[in-house]
Design a protein around this motif. Structure first.
Motif, PDB file in Angstrom:
ATOM      1  N   PRO A   2       0.952   1.418  10.246  1.00  0.00           N
ATOM      2  CA  PRO A   2      -0.038   1.044   9.241  1.00  0.00           C
ATOM      3  C   PRO A   2      -0.302  -0.453   9.318  1.00  0.00           C
ATOM      4  O   PRO A   2       0.554  -1.209   9.789  1.00  0.00           O
ATOM      5  CB  PRO A   2       0.642   1.416   7.920  1.00  0.00           C
ATOM      6  CG  PRO A   2       2.101   1.324   8.211  1.00  0.00           C
ATOM      7  CD  PRO A   2       2.255   1.744   9.655  1.00  0.00           C
ATOM      8  N   LYS A  24       2.002   2.600   2.575  1.00  0.00           N
ATOM      9  CA  LYS A  24       1.688   3.343   3.796  1.00  0.00           C
ATOM     10  C   LYS A  24       2.798   3.044   4.791  1.00  0.00           C
ATOM     11  O   LYS A  24       3.201   1.888   4.952  1.00  0.00           O
ATOM     12  CB  LYS A  24       0.334   2.904   4.360  1.00  0.00           C
ATOM     13  CG  LYS A  24      -0.805   3.294   3.438  1.00  0.00           C
ATOM     14  CD  LYS A  24      -2.140   2.899   3.989  1.00  0.00           C
ATOM     15  CE  LYS A  24      -3.198   3.630   3.225  1.00  0.00           C
ATOM     16  NZ  LYS A  24      -4.228   2.920   2.642  1.00  0.00           N
ATOM     17  N   TRP A  66      -5.413   5.137  10.244  1.00  0.00           N
ATOM     18  CA  TRP A  66      -5.126   4.674   8.875  1.00  0.00           C
ATOM     19  C   TRP A  66      -6.380   4.312   8.094  1.00  0.00           C
ATOM     20  O   TRP A  66      -6.293   3.993   6.909  1.00  0.00           O
ATOM     21  CB  TRP A  66      -4.207   3.466   8.924  1.00  0.00           C
ATOM     22  CG  TRP A  66      -2.843   3.813   9.449  1.00  0.00           C
ATOM     23  CD1 TRP A  66      -2.415   3.707  10.731  1.00  0.00           C
ATOM     24  CD2 TRP A  66      -1.762   4.361   8.706  1.00  0.00           C
ATOM     25  NE1 TRP A  66      -1.114   4.154  10.830  1.00  0.00           N
ATOM     26  CE2 TRP A  66      -0.683   4.542   9.593  1.00  0.00           C
ATOM     27  CE3 TRP A  66      -1.599   4.689   7.345  1.00  0.00           C
ATOM     28  CZ2 TRP A  66       0.544   5.057   9.194  1.00  0.00           C
ATOM     29  CZ3 TRP A  66      -0.361   5.194   6.944  1.00  0.00           C
ATOM     30  CH2 TRP A  66       0.679   5.379   7.861  1.00  0.00           C
ATOM     31  N   THR A  78       0.814  -1.224   0.000  1.00  0.00           N
ATOM     32  CA  THR A  78       0.000   0.000   0.000  1.00  0.00           C
ATOM     33  C   THR A  78       0.848   1.276   0.000  1.00  0.00           C
ATOM     34  O   THR A  78       0.308   2.365  -0.207  1.00  0.00           O
ATOM     35  CB  THR A  78      -0.909   0.039   1.237  1.00  0.00           C
ATOM     36  OG1 THR A  78      -0.081   0.081   2.415  1.00  0.00           O
ATOM     37  CG2 THR A  78      -1.825  -1.175   1.290  1.00  0.00           C
ATOM     38  N   SER A 112       1.312   8.209   3.357  1.00  0.00           N
ATOM     39  CA  SER A 112       0.548   7.379   2.429  1.00  0.00           C
ATOM     40  C   SER A 112       1.044   7.705   1.031  1.00  0.00           C
ATOM     41  O   SER A 112       0.714   8.744   0.470  1.00  0.00           O
ATOM     42  CB  SER A 112      -0.951   7.670   2.558  1.00  0.00           C
ATOM     43  OG  SER A 112      -1.693   6.817   1.719  1.00  0.00           O
ATOM     44  N   LYS A 166      -7.069   6.370   4.882  1.00  0.00           N
ATOM     45  CA  LYS A 166      -5.935   6.595   3.980  1.00  0.00           C
ATOM     46  C   LYS A 166      -5.682   5.408   3.094  1.00  0.00           C
ATOM     47  O   LYS A 166      -5.875   4.292   3.437  1.00  0.00           O
ATOM     48  CB  LYS A 166      -4.675   6.931   4.779  1.00  0.00           C
ATOM     49  CG  LYS A 166      -4.750   8.259   5.469  1.00  0.00           C
ATOM     50  CD  LYS A 166      -4.772   9.368   4.462  1.00  0.00           C
ATOM     51  CE  LYS A 166      -5.222  10.690   5.044  1.00  0.00           C
ATOM     52  NZ  LYS A 166      -5.633  11.655   4.079  1.00  0.00           N
TER      53      LYS A 166
END
Length: 195
Positions: A126, A73, A192, A71, A91, A195
Motif C-alpha cells: 500500500p 491498508k 490500491w 489508512t 483495507s 481501496k
C-alpha cells in the motif's frame, strides 16, 4: 535489514533458535529471506509448492505485515517451509479484499532448519508504508505456538485473550527507504487505487 523473532505473541521468550526475517532490495520488489527452525508440525499443506494456499496460517508459517497506519491498508505475506505461500491485501483491520496473489517463492529444508526466499512486488505494497510486524507459527493442538517480532506487552493482555496478528497498534516504525535508499520513491500501484 534483519529482524529476529525472539518472543511469543504475549511476550514470553521463545524456547528455540529464533526465526530470522531479512529484507533487502530485490528486482522490482522487496526481497524477503526467512531462516527458521523446521518443526514439521503440522505436516505440509495439501497444495503444490510454489502456489498460494488458502488458510496457510493454520500450518507452520512465517508472516510479515506492512502497514500504512493512517489508512489501515496493509500487505500480509505468509510463507511456509514446504513452499506454499499466501499474499493478502487488506483495507481495515482484518478485512482482506484480495488474497492468493502470485508470488515468486522458494523454500528448502535442511535437517532441523528451513530457508525461504520471496520477492514481494512493489505493486503489493500500500502507499505510505510506515509500520510492520512479523510472526511465526508452528505446532498443533495445545502445542500451537504463536510468535511475534513486536509482541503484546504482558501487562496489556486481557484474561482469556487469544493471539491476534491484526492488532495494528502493536506494529512498529518501518521505512522502506531505510532498505532502498533515502531517495527511493515507492512505485504507485493500481491494486490500491480503489481501496
Amino acid at each position: 535489514m534483519n529482524f529476529v523473532i525472539e518472543h511469543t505473541w504475549d511476550s514470553w521468550p521463545v524456547m528455540h533458535d529464533p526465526v530470522n526475517v531479512k529484507f533487502s532490495p530485490g528486482d522490482g520488489g522487496l526481497l524477503m529471506e526467512v531462516s527458521a527452525p523446521f518443526f514439521d508440525d503440522p505436516k505440509a499443506p495439501a497444495g503444490p509448492p510454489g502456489q498460494p494456499f488458502p488458510g496457510l496460517w493454520d500450518y507452520e508459517v512465517v508472516e510479515s505485515f506492512f502497514l500504512n497506519s493512517a489508512t489501515e491498508k496493509y500487505l500480509e505475506v505468509e510463507v511456509c517451509p514446504h513452499g506454499q505461500h499466501l499474499v493478502l491485501l487488506l483495507s481495515g483491520r482484518g478485512n482482506a479484499f484480495q488474497q492468493g496473489l502470485p508470488l515468486s517463492f522458494q523454500a528448502t529444508v535442511d535437517g532441523g532448519k528451513w530457508k525461504g526466499t520471496a520477492l514481494l512486488p512493489w505493486k503489493y505494497f500500500p502507499p505510505g508504508v510506515n509500520k510492520m510486524n512479523s510472526y511465526a507459527i508452528h505446532g498443533s493442538g495445545v502445542g500451537r505456538t504463536y510468535e511475534a517480532l513486536y509482541p503484546i506487552p504482558r501487562e496489556e493482555i486481557a484474561e482469556g485473550q487469544k493471539p491476534n496478528f491484526h492488532l495494528l497498534e502493536y506494529f512498529q516504525d518501518f521505512r522502506l527507504q531505510a532498505i532502498m535508499g533515502e531517495d527511493w520513491v515507492q512505485p504507485e500501484s493500481d491494486l490500491w487505487k480503489t481501496k
